[in-house]
Design a protein around this motif. Structure first.
Motif, PDB file in Angstrom:
ATOM      1  N   GLU A 123       0.831  -1.209   0.000  1.00  0.00           N
ATOM      2  CA  GLU A 123       0.000   0.000   0.000  1.00  0.00           C
ATOM      3  C   GLU A 123       0.864   1.258   0.000  1.00  0.00           C
ATOM      4  OE1 GLU A 123      -3.320   0.493  -0.290  1.00  0.00           O
ATOM      5  OE2 GLU A 123      -3.481  -1.658  -0.638  1.00  0.00           O
ATOM      6  N   LYS A 126       2.018   2.238  -3.553  1.00  0.00           N
ATOM      7  CA  LYS A 126       1.066   2.472  -4.637  1.00  0.00           C
ATOM      8  C   LYS A 126       0.975   3.960  -4.943  1.00  0.00           C
ATOM      9  CE  LYS A 126      -1.854  -1.519  -3.762  1.00  0.00           C
ATOM     10  NZ  LYS A 126      -3.167  -1.978  -3.342  1.00  0.00           N
ATOM     11  N   ARG A 128      -0.640   7.414  -5.474  1.00  0.00           N
ATOM     12  CA  ARG A 128      -1.820   7.987  -4.843  1.00  0.00           C
ATOM     13  C   ARG A 128      -1.922   9.468  -5.178  1.00  0.00           C
ATOM     14  NH1 ARG A 128       2.068   6.738  -1.610  1.00  0.00           N
ATOM     15  NH2 ARG A 128       3.059   8.238  -0.268  1.00  0.00           N
TER      16      ARG A 128
END
Length: 163
Positions: A123, A126, A128
Motif C-alpha cells: 500500500e 502504490k 496515490r
C-alpha cells in the motif's frame, strides 16, 4: 539407425552440470520466467513442465523469494535409453524482491506446467493522489470606502443639523 551415444553431447551435459552449482542443483536457465507489472501486482510466470506440483517449494526469507522444484523422468525398469534430452533433477531460482511488495499476500498457482506468482505492491508504494487544500484569505476591508464601515449609523452631528 539411431545413434544411442553422442560423446560430444555427453561432454556438453557434463560441463554444464559441473559449471552450475557444483553439479547438484540445476541452473535457473531451465526455469525460464517472465516478469511484468499489471496494475498493483507483479506477475511472475515460471515454466516448469513435467514437474510434480507437490515438489514445488516456495520460500520468502527477508526480501528473497526462492523457487525450488524437482523433475523426475520415469522409465520402465531395465529400459535402454536411446535419447535422453529432457533435463531431470532439482532446480532452484532466487528472485530479489524490493521493499515495495507485500510479502504476506503472495499467491501461487500451477497450471499446464506454468507456475504463476502474483506479488502485490505494498500500500505504501502504490501511486496515490494528493489533494491540494485551498485556503481563502479573508479580507479585512469592508465593502464601503476606505475607513468607513458598511453598517455605519449616522453620526450625532448629522442628526442634530436637521432640526
Amino acid at each position: 539407425m539411431a545413434l544411442t551415444f553422442d560423446p560430444f553431447r555427453e561432454m556438453d551435459r557434463m560441463a554444464a552440470r559441473l559449471l552450475t552449482s557444483g553439479g547438484t542443483e540445476r541452473s535457473s536457465s531451465w526455469m525460464p520466467m517472465d516478469l511484468y507489472r499489471a496494475g498493483d501486482h507483479y506477475i511472475v510466470n515460471v515454466d516448469l513442465p513435467g514437474v510434480d506440483p507437490g515438489s514445488i517449494d516456495l520460500d520468502v526469507d527477508a526480501n528473497t523469494l526462492t523457487i525450488q522444484a524437482e523433475r523426475t523422468i520415469g522409465a520402465a525398469d531395465g529400459a535402454q535409453w536411446l535419447a535422453q534430452e529432457r533435463p531431470a533433477g532439482r532446480y532452484m531460482r532466487q528472485l530479489g524482491l524490493g521493499n515495495d511488495v507485500d510479502l504476506e499476500r503472495i499467491e501461487a498457482t500451477y497450471e499446464h506446467g506454468v507456475l504463476m506468482l502474483t506479488i502485490p505492491v505494498a500500500e505504501r508504494a502504490k501511486p496515490r493522489k494528493i489533494s491540494v487544500e485551498q485556503r481563502d484569505r479573508r479580507s479585512e476591508l469592508s465593502t464601503g470606502g476606505a475607513g468607513e464601515t458598511a453598517d455605519a449609523t449616522p453620526s450625532s452631528e448629522s442628526a442634530s443639523t436637521g432640526a
